[in-house]
Write a protein that holds these residues in place. Structure first.
Motif, PDB file in Angstrom:
ATOM      1  N   TRP A 178       0.865  -1.308   0.164  1.00 24.53           N
ATOM      2  CA  TRP A 178       0.047  -0.403   0.057  1.00 24.53           C
ATOM      3  C   TRP A 178       1.082   1.329   0.147  1.00 24.53           C
ATOM      4  O   TRP A 178       2.206   1.094   0.175  1.00 24.53           O
ATOM      5  N   GLN A 179       0.472   2.057  -0.634  1.00 27.58           N
ATOM      6  CA  GLN A 179       1.345   3.548  -0.331  1.00 27.58           C
ATOM      7  C   GLN A 179       0.236   4.631   0.267  1.00 27.58           C
ATOM      8  O   GLN A 179      -1.121   4.996   0.041  1.00 27.58           O
ATOM      9  N   ALA A 180       1.016   4.837   1.137  1.00 26.69           N
ATOM     10  CA  ALA A 180       0.170   6.406   1.236  1.00 26.69           C
ATOM     11  C   ALA A 180       0.605   8.204   1.127  1.00 26.69           C
ATOM     12  O   ALA A 180       2.176   8.544   0.858  1.00 26.69           O
ATOM     13  N   ASP A 181       0.147   9.132   0.038  1.00 30.23           N
ATOM     14  CA  ASP A 181       0.524  10.715   0.034  1.00 30.23           C
ATOM     15  C   ASP A 181      -0.281  11.129   1.270  1.00 30.23           C
ATOM     16  O   ASP A 181      -0.936  11.637   1.174  1.00 30.23           O
ATOM     17  N   ILE A 182       1.041  11.344   2.162  1.00 23.91           N
ATOM     18  CA  ILE A 182       0.755  12.427   3.216  1.00 23.91           C
ATOM     19  C   ILE A 182       0.755  14.030   3.088  1.00 23.91           C
ATOM     20  O   ILE A 182       1.921  14.425   2.719  1.00 23.91           O
ATOM     21  N   ARG A 183       0.667  15.094   3.154  1.00 26.18           N
ATOM     22  CA  ARG A 183       0.496  16.343   3.272  1.00 26.18           C
ATOM     23  C   ARG A 183       0.093  16.906   4.645  1.00 26.18           C
ATOM     24  O   ARG A 183      -1.408  16.322   5.100  1.00 26.18           O
ATOM     25  N   TYR A 184       0.743  17.266   5.757  1.00 25.55           N
ATOM     26  CA  TYR A 184       0.410  17.728   7.066  1.00 25.55           C
ATOM     27  C   TYR A 184       1.454  18.773   7.346  1.00 25.55           C
ATOM     28  O   TYR A 184       2.450  18.353   7.017  1.00 25.55           O
ATOM     29  N   ASP A 185       1.253  19.643   7.894  1.00 23.92           N
ATOM     30  CA  ASP A 185       1.457  20.728   8.641  1.00 23.92           C
ATOM     31  C   ASP A 185       0.608  20.947  10.045  1.00 23.92           C
ATOM     32  O   ASP A 185      -0.468  21.899  10.100  1.00 23.92           O
ATOM     33  N   PRO A 186       1.148  20.914  11.107  1.00 21.91           N
ATOM     34  CA  PRO A 186       0.525  20.993  12.488  1.00 21.91           C
ATOM     35  C   PRO A 186       0.342  22.417  12.563  1.00 21.91           C
ATOM     36  O   PRO A 186      -0.153  22.592  13.525  1.00 21.91           O
ATOM     37  N   GLU A 187       1.399  23.305  12.129  1.00 20.77           N
ATOM     38  CA  GLU A 187       1.478  24.164  12.693  1.00 20.77           C
ATOM     39  C   GLU A 187       0.685  25.541  11.183  1.00 20.77           C
ATOM     40  O   GLU A 187       0.074  26.520  11.636  1.00 20.77           O
ATOM     41  N   ALA A 188      -0.785  24.930  10.509  1.00 19.69           N
ATOM     42  CA  ALA A 188      -0.986  25.614   9.451  1.00 19.69           C
ATOM     43  C   ALA A 188      -2.349  25.997  10.387  1.00 19.69           C
ATOM     44  O   ALA A 188      -3.093  25.379  11.245  1.00 19.69           O
ATOM     45  N   THR A 189      -3.220  27.537   9.831  1.00 19.92           N
ATOM     46  CA  THR A 189      -4.146  28.102  10.362  1.00 19.92           C
ATOM     47  C   THR A 189      -5.043  26.933  10.584  1.00 19.92           C
ATOM     48  O   THR A 189      -5.522  26.698   9.360  1.00 19.92           O
TER      49      THR A 189
END
Length: 424
Positions: A293-304
């Protein structure tokens, strides 16, 4: 009739063991063959009988096999404790030696067939339990699909060997009955009293144990050798095929990883992880996992705002390992991997009440179902650890519609994931 053997006759114990094993084999072989053919039809998406009937047939086949193994061991021990009736034609030395060899080779295969089948069952997970007090597991036999596959091949090869020697054994009995017209067969038939006149001179010479023991050892060696030889080529080819499939999947996964970015948020590359599931079959829990399986993760914990990113997971359905039912699960009535080779989960990663929640849609077999679950996340520098769990109802995706009985196949499917990802 005497319970024990004499130099001229078989006793009632030997006859009872002989015919009990014979009847069980005559039941075990056709039930196993028919069940295998019905399973192939089910796996191909054209089920002929309900899964409950198929499971019962496999359970019957396995249970008969265990009974054959137990009775065969008792029969061999009894044979070595008793004088064996002397041959009616001792002057035919080559014929007598051939009959002895076939006799012990048949013993060898009668042991090998159920033993290899039982190890195959014990090494696999789920599907068609053995009935009664017999254990589903065996000492020193781990749950290992490669081991299960190997012993499945050994089992098939041993069945072929047993069919061959059984044919020779029956042919020999018919030869004595039809051509020689002697009492060889009558000596083993239950309830038959062989006239003393027909046995005149039989038993004058003891039928020694040492030659029989040597032939028995040789028969076991030949039986094991034939079995190993039959599976040798196929087993090697199987590993080559598995390697080719795995290489193809690695290429596909690599292509997924190289897909262009569609978001300005940081990309997190999965370094390792598992996607596991559990189903309930016949009241027993069966565990498995998707290996590709493949995961494309886009994540920013500081995003408003609450929206912190997104995730797209593509799952190779054919990579599912699920005990002995993995092949069946690929059929048209289940995952239908031929028409729908991948499942896809697309979701937004949202901060909600101080926790991270994945809210999106899971698509299996072209059917999209909303799916939301919390994600446990810890970040240390540029490395993140994430895990989560959720439950699905297989009926929502049209999986196993021909099995409406939850006692046969549970409706709920429990999934868990764990992964480690690095910020790119």
């Amino acid at each position: 009739m005497s319970l024990t053997n004499t130099q001229a006759r078989y006793g009632s114990v030997a006859k009872a063991l002989h015919w009990s094993v014979a009847l069980l084999i005559l039941a075990m072989l056709p039930v196993g063959f028919i069940a295998a053919k019905l399973a192939e039809a089910t796996q191909a998406g054209s089920p002929i009988v309900p899964i409950g009937v198929l499971t019962t047939m496999f359970s019957a086949h396995k249970t008969f096999g265990v009974l054959v193994l137990i009775l065969a061991v008792l029969r061999i021990l009894w044979a070595f404790s008793q004088p064996r009736p002397a041959p009616l034609h001792p002057e035919r030395r080559l014929e007598t030696l051939a009959a002895e060899a076939v006799h012990w080779m048949l013993y060898a295969f009668i042991l090998l067939v159920p033993l290899t089948g039982w190890i195959h069952h014990a090494a696999s997970s789920g599907f068609a339990p053995i009935w009664g007090p017999f254990g589903q597991n065996l000492p020193l036999v781990p749950k290992d699909e490669a081991l299960s596959h190997l012993f499945a091949q050994l089992h098939f090869a041993a069945v072929l060997g047993m069919l061959g020697t059984l044919g020779l054994h029956i042919a020999g009995a018919l030869k004595h009955q039809v051509i020689d017209r002697d009492v060889t067969l009558a000596r083993m038939l239950p309830g038959r009293r062989v006239p003393d006149a027909a046995l005149s001179g039989v038993g004058a010479e003891a039928h020694g144990k040492l030659p029989s023991l040597l032939v028995a050892v040789l028969a076991l060696a030949v039986g094991a050798g034939i079995t190993a030889q039959v599976i040798g080529g196929d087993h090697e080819a199987t590993h080559v095929e598995i390697a080719e499939v795995e290489a193809a999947r690695d290429t596909e996964v690599a292509a997924m990883a190289e897909a262009p970015a569609t978001s300005d948020l940081p990309l997190w590359q999965v370094q390792s992880g598992t996607l596991a599931l559990k189903i309930t079959q016949l009241g027993n829990m069966v565990a498995g996992q998707f290996d590709s399986w493949q995961a494309d993760i886009r994540y920013d914990p500081e995003a408003t705002g609450a929206d912190k990113g997104s995730v797209v997971v593509t799952i190779d359905i054919a990579s599912l390992s699920l005990g002995t039912v993995a092949g069946q699960a690929m059929g048209a009535d289940y995952f239908d991997s031929a028409q729908f080779p991948t499942a896809r989960y697309e979701a937004a990663l949202i901060e909600q009440d101080g926790a991270l929640v994945s809210k999106g849609t899971l698509t299996i077999k072209g059917i999209a179902v909303p799916l939301e679950f919390p994600v446990a996340l810890t970040i240390d520098g540029d490395v993140a650890q994430a895990s989560g769990a959720f439950a699905l109802d297989r009926r929502a995706f049209g999986i196993g519609d021909t099995v409406p009985d939850e006692g046969t196949l549970g409706f709920g499917v429990d999934l868990t994931f764990e992964l480690e990802a690095a910020r790119q």
